[in-house]
Design an enzyme around this catalytic site. Structure first.
Site, PDB file in Angstrom:
ATOM      1  N   ARG A 149      11.739  -1.429  10.689  1.00 20.08           N
ATOM      2  CA  ARG A 149      10.712  -1.094  11.679  1.00 20.08           C
ATOM      3  C   ARG A 149      10.678  -2.133  12.787  1.00 20.08           C
ATOM      4  O   ARG A 149      10.815  -3.325  12.522  1.00 20.08           O
ATOM      5  CB  ARG A 149       9.345  -1.025  10.975  1.00 20.08           C
ATOM      6  CG  ARG A 149       9.058   0.358  10.438  1.00 20.08           C
ATOM      7  CD  ARG A 149       7.856   0.438   9.552  1.00 20.08           C
ATOM      8  NE  ARG A 149       6.652  -0.232  10.033  1.00 20.08           N
ATOM      9  CZ  ARG A 149       5.498  -0.212   9.377  1.00 20.08           C
ATOM     10  NH1 ARG A 149       5.394   0.473   8.240  1.00 20.08           N
ATOM     11  NH2 ARG A 149       4.448  -0.845   9.830  1.00 20.08           N
TER      12      ARG A 149
ATOM     13  N   ARG B 284       0.229  -8.830  13.586  1.00 19.53           N
ATOM     14  CA  ARG B 284      -0.385  -7.801  12.731  1.00 19.53           C
ATOM     15  C   ARG B 284      -1.269  -8.440  11.658  1.00 19.53           C
ATOM     16  O   ARG B 284      -2.330  -7.921  11.322  1.00 19.53           O
ATOM     17  CB  ARG B 284       0.702  -6.950  12.067  1.00 19.53           C
ATOM     18  CG  ARG B 284       1.351  -5.973  13.037  1.00 19.53           C
ATOM     19  CD  ARG B 284       2.664  -5.451  12.511  1.00 19.53           C
ATOM     20  NE  ARG B 284       2.532  -4.686  11.290  1.00 19.53           N
ATOM     21  CZ  ARG B 284       3.539  -4.469  10.431  1.00 19.53           C
ATOM     22  NH1 ARG B 284       4.735  -4.959  10.672  1.00 19.53           N
ATOM     23  NH2 ARG B 284       3.340  -3.770   9.357  1.00 19.53           N
TER      24      ARG B 284
ATOM     25  N   LYS C  86       0.839  -1.211   0.000  1.00 16.35           N
ATOM     26  CA  LYS C  86       0.000   0.000   0.000  1.00 16.35           C
ATOM     27  C   LYS C  86       0.874   1.261   0.000  1.00 16.35           C
ATOM     28  O   LYS C  86       0.650   2.187  -0.769  1.00 16.35           O
ATOM     29  CB  LYS C  86      -0.934   0.023   1.228  1.00 16.35           C
ATOM     30  CG  LYS C  86      -1.819  -1.210   1.358  1.00 16.35           C
ATOM     31  CD  LYS C  86      -2.698  -1.138   2.589  1.00 16.35           C
ATOM     32  CE  LYS C  86      -1.965  -1.079   3.912  1.00 16.35           C
ATOM     33  NZ  LYS C  86      -1.185  -2.310   4.234  1.00 16.35           N
TER      34      LYS C  86
ATOM     35  N   ARG D 102      11.934  -5.780   4.809  1.00 22.75           N
ATOM     36  CA  ARG D 102      11.732  -4.358   4.450  1.00 22.75           C
ATOM     37  C   ARG D 102      12.764  -3.440   5.104  1.00 22.75           C
ATOM     38  O   ARG D 102      13.066  -3.561   6.275  1.00 22.75           O
ATOM     39  CB  ARG D 102      10.332  -3.908   4.866  1.00 22.75           C
ATOM     40  CG  ARG D 102      10.133  -2.407   4.749  1.00 22.75           C
ATOM     41  CD  ARG D 102       8.699  -1.986   4.834  1.00 22.75           C
ATOM     42  NE  ARG D 102       8.046  -2.422   6.055  1.00 22.75           N
ATOM     43  CZ  ARG D 102       6.767  -2.235   6.302  1.00 22.75           C
ATOM     44  NH1 ARG D 102       5.996  -1.653   5.405  1.00 22.75           N
ATOM     45  NH2 ARG D 102       6.238  -2.635   7.433  1.00 22.75           N
TER      46      ARG D 102
ATOM     47  N   ARG E  23      -9.354   1.153   9.136  1.00 22.59           N
ATOM     48  CA  ARG E  23      -8.900  -0.197   9.466  1.00 22.59           C
ATOM     49  C   ARG E  23      -9.905  -0.969  10.290  1.00 22.59           C
ATOM     50  O   ARG E  23      -9.651  -2.125  10.646  1.00 22.59           O
ATOM     51  CB  ARG E  23      -7.627  -0.078  10.285  1.00 22.59           C
ATOM     52  CG  ARG E  23      -6.386  -0.547   9.557  1.00 22.59           C
ATOM     53  CD  ARG E  23      -5.245  -0.122  10.405  1.00 22.59           C
ATOM     54  NE  ARG E  23      -4.109  -0.939  10.284  1.00 22.59           N
ATOM     55  CZ  ARG E  23      -2.993  -0.540   9.672  1.00 22.59           C
ATOM     56  NH1 ARG E  23      -2.935   0.610   9.058  1.00 22.59           N
ATOM     57  NH2 ARG E  23      -1.951  -1.308   9.665  1.00 22.59           N
TER      58      ARG E  23
HETATM   59  P1  AP5 Z   1       4.917  -1.614   1.777  1.00 17.49           P
HETATM   60  O1  AP5 Z   1       4.547  -0.804   0.587  1.00 17.49           O
HETATM   61  O2  AP5 Z   1       5.714  -0.955   2.856  1.00 17.49           O
HETATM   62  O3  AP5 Z   1       3.619  -2.361   2.359  1.00 17.49           O
HETATM   63  P2  AP5 Z   1       2.396  -1.784   3.176  1.00 17.49           P
HETATM   64  O4  AP5 Z   1       1.171  -2.461   2.663  1.00 17.49           O
HETATM   65  O5  AP5 Z   1       2.398  -0.286   3.181  1.00 17.49           O
HETATM   66  O6  AP5 Z   1       2.738  -2.390   4.610  1.00 17.49           O
HETATM   67  P3  AP5 Z   1       2.785  -1.709   6.050  1.00 17.49           P
HETATM   68  O7  AP5 Z   1       3.521  -2.683   6.940  1.00 17.49           O
HETATM   69  O8  AP5 Z   1       3.343  -0.320   6.019  1.00 17.49           O
HETATM   70  O9  AP5 Z   1       1.319  -1.688   6.395  1.00 17.49           O
HETATM   71  P4  AP5 Z   1       0.689  -1.654   7.764  1.00 17.49           P
HETATM   72  O10 AP5 Z   1      -0.671  -1.386   7.339  1.00 17.49           O
HETATM   73  O11 AP5 Z   1       0.854  -2.810   8.657  1.00 17.49           O
HETATM   74  O12 AP5 Z   1       1.533  -0.544   8.561  1.00 17.49           O
HETATM   75  P5  AP5 Z   1       1.145   0.926   9.030  1.00 17.49           P
HETATM   76  O13 AP5 Z   1       2.367   1.719   9.010  1.00 17.49           O
HETATM   77  O14 AP5 Z   1      -0.065   1.399   8.312  1.00 17.49           O
HETATM   78  O15 AP5 Z   1       5.736  -2.906   1.242  1.00 17.49           O
HETATM   79  C1  AP5 Z   1       6.230  -3.877   2.147  1.00 17.49           C
HETATM   80  C2  AP5 Z   1       7.547  -4.462   1.582  1.00 17.49           C
HETATM   81  O16 AP5 Z   1       7.275  -5.161   0.354  1.00 17.49           O
HETATM   82  C3  AP5 Z   1       8.612  -3.402   1.208  1.00 17.49           C
HETATM   83  O17 AP5 Z   1       9.863  -3.951   1.494  1.00 17.49           O
HETATM   84  C4  AP5 Z   1       8.427  -3.186  -0.302  1.00 17.49           C
HETATM   85  O18 AP5 Z   1       9.624  -2.780  -0.922  1.00 17.49           O
HETATM   86  C5  AP5 Z   1       7.982  -4.577  -0.750  1.00 17.49           C
HETATM   87  N1  AP5 Z   1       7.055  -4.543  -1.893  1.00 17.49           N
HETATM   88  C6  AP5 Z   1       5.986  -3.689  -2.061  1.00 17.49           C
HETATM   89  N2  AP5 Z   1       5.339  -3.986  -3.193  1.00 17.49           N
HETATM   90  C7  AP5 Z   1       5.987  -5.043  -3.755  1.00 17.49           C
HETATM   91  C8  AP5 Z   1       5.765  -5.809  -4.947  1.00 17.49           C
HETATM   92  N3  AP5 Z   1       4.750  -5.551  -5.792  1.00 17.49           N
HETATM   93  N4  AP5 Z   1       6.616  -6.838  -5.202  1.00 17.49           N
HETATM   94  C9  AP5 Z   1       7.656  -7.129  -4.362  1.00 17.49           C
HETATM   95  N5  AP5 Z   1       7.917  -6.429  -3.226  1.00 17.49           N
HETATM   96  C10 AP5 Z   1       7.080  -5.403  -2.917  1.00 17.49           C
HETATM   97  O19 AP5 Z   1       0.679   0.659  10.542  1.00 17.49           O
HETATM   98  C11 AP5 Z   1       1.587   0.376  11.570  1.00 17.49           C
HETATM   99  C12 AP5 Z   1       0.861   0.360  12.915  1.00 17.49           C
HETATM  100  O20 AP5 Z   1       0.293   1.663  13.192  1.00 17.49           O
HETATM  101  C13 AP5 Z   1      -0.335  -0.605  13.024  1.00 17.49           C
HETATM  102  O21 AP5 Z   1       0.066  -1.914  13.355  1.00 17.49           O
HETATM  103  C14 AP5 Z   1      -1.170   0.077  14.123  1.00 17.49           C
HETATM  104  O22 AP5 Z   1      -0.642  -0.166  15.407  1.00 17.49           O
HETATM  105  C15 AP5 Z   1      -0.980   1.563  13.821  1.00 17.49           C
HETATM  106  N6  AP5 Z   1      -2.014   2.073  12.883  1.00 17.49           N
HETATM  107  C16 AP5 Z   1      -1.803   2.605  11.641  1.00 17.49           C
HETATM  108  N7  AP5 Z   1      -2.966   2.969  11.084  1.00 17.49           N
HETATM  109  C17 AP5 Z   1      -3.937   2.673  11.983  1.00 17.49           C
HETATM  110  C18 AP5 Z   1      -5.355   2.794  11.961  1.00 17.49           C
HETATM  111  N8  AP5 Z   1      -6.020   3.305  10.890  1.00 17.49           N
HETATM  112  N9  AP5 Z   1      -6.043   2.362  13.039  1.00 17.49           N
HETATM  113  C19 AP5 Z   1      -5.413   1.863  14.121  1.00 17.49           C
HETATM  114  N10 AP5 Z   1      -4.075   1.701  14.204  1.00 17.49           N
HETATM  115  C20 AP5 Z   1      -3.341   2.107  13.134  1.00 17.49           C
END
Ligand code: AP5
Length: 220
Positions: A158, A169, A13, A125, A86
């Protein structure tokens, strides 16, 4: 362009939101990044979020909704919501906020990927904390390990990308976020993409499915 990116941790994403921001100017709004910035600055919000984030749990809905309300006030054009909503409660509150500002979502993009791939992506990552650019040790490594290609500064891993937290997660996603798939399917705005494809192919599929006008695609 007003989009929500929905999908499990590691589905890509953030990677795609950054590309759409660069290409079409739609601002990436990542609730995870905002929380991490607050944590780094030691704000009250950051302190509150810390324990939830490090254990892989969700931060409480009311905290997140207040945060998004403030973010929407800062936006003047399109956006890509990356990691929000979410929970069904967040999605309902988001609908009310958008109604109140006379805004409509164009589409909700669901990123489909299997658990094994997600675990491999998250544990491999590396991120530039200054720009948000992500790399992957296996699929998309930087030219020099641990160093960003663009600004030459250090990359970081991270703390919630440790194997045991990643599993938590993914479970939280299945339980609390996956019900949003039906929520948005009912609204008629859901489009699905194959998140297992290479990065460029995923971008192409998103652009084709959200109906970006051809002239805007060519400009991007
Ligand atoms: P990446 O693009 O970083 O993936 P992502 O889907 O963004 O994954 P995240 O881990 O950032 O999502 P998340 O939703 O868990 O974390 P967030 O920060 O929102 O890609 C991942 C890896 O794959 C990278 O190495 C990339 O290079 C590789 N890649 C990407 N696309 C590829 C492809 N097509 N082919 C091959 N490789 C690829 O949330 C973190 C924490 O914050 C949560 O756990 C929670 O505690 C809190 N939080 C955030 N938002 C909320 C909310 N709305 N409500 C409550 N708590 C929240």
């Amino acid at each position: 362009m007003r989009l929500v990116f929905l999908g499990p941790p590691g589905a890509g994403k953030g990677t795609q939101a950054q590309i759409l921001q660069q290409r079409f100017g739609a601002k990436q709004v990542s609730t995870g990044d905002i929380l991490r910035e607050n944590r780094a600055q030691g704000t009250e919000l950051g302190k509150l979020a810390q324990s939830y984030m490090s254990s892989g749990a969700l931060v409480p809905d009311e905290v997140i909704i207040k945060m998004i309300d403030a973010e929407l006030d800062k936006l003047s054009g399109g956006f890509v919501m990356d990691g929000f909503p979410r929970t069904v409660a967040q999605a309902e509150a988001f609908d009310c906020l958008l109604d109140g500002k006379n805004l409509q979502l164009d589409a909700v993009v669901l990123f489909n990927a299997d658990r094994e791939t997600l675990i491999a992506r998250l544990t491999g990552r590396w991120t530039n904390p200054r720009t948000g650019r992500t790399y992957n040790a296996a699929t998309n490594p930087p030219r020099v390990a641990g160093i960003d290609d663009d600004d030459g500064g250090p990359l970081v891993q991270r703390e919630d990308d440790k194997l045991e937290t990643v599993g938590k997660r993914l479970d939280v996603y299945e339980k609390q976020t996956a019900p949003l798939v039906e929520y948005y399917r009912r609204s008629g705005k859901l489009v699905e993409v194959d998140a297992l494809a290479p990065v460029d192919a995923v971008t192409k599929e998103i652009v084709a499915k959200i109906g970006v006008p051809v002239e805007q695609r060519a400009a991007g």
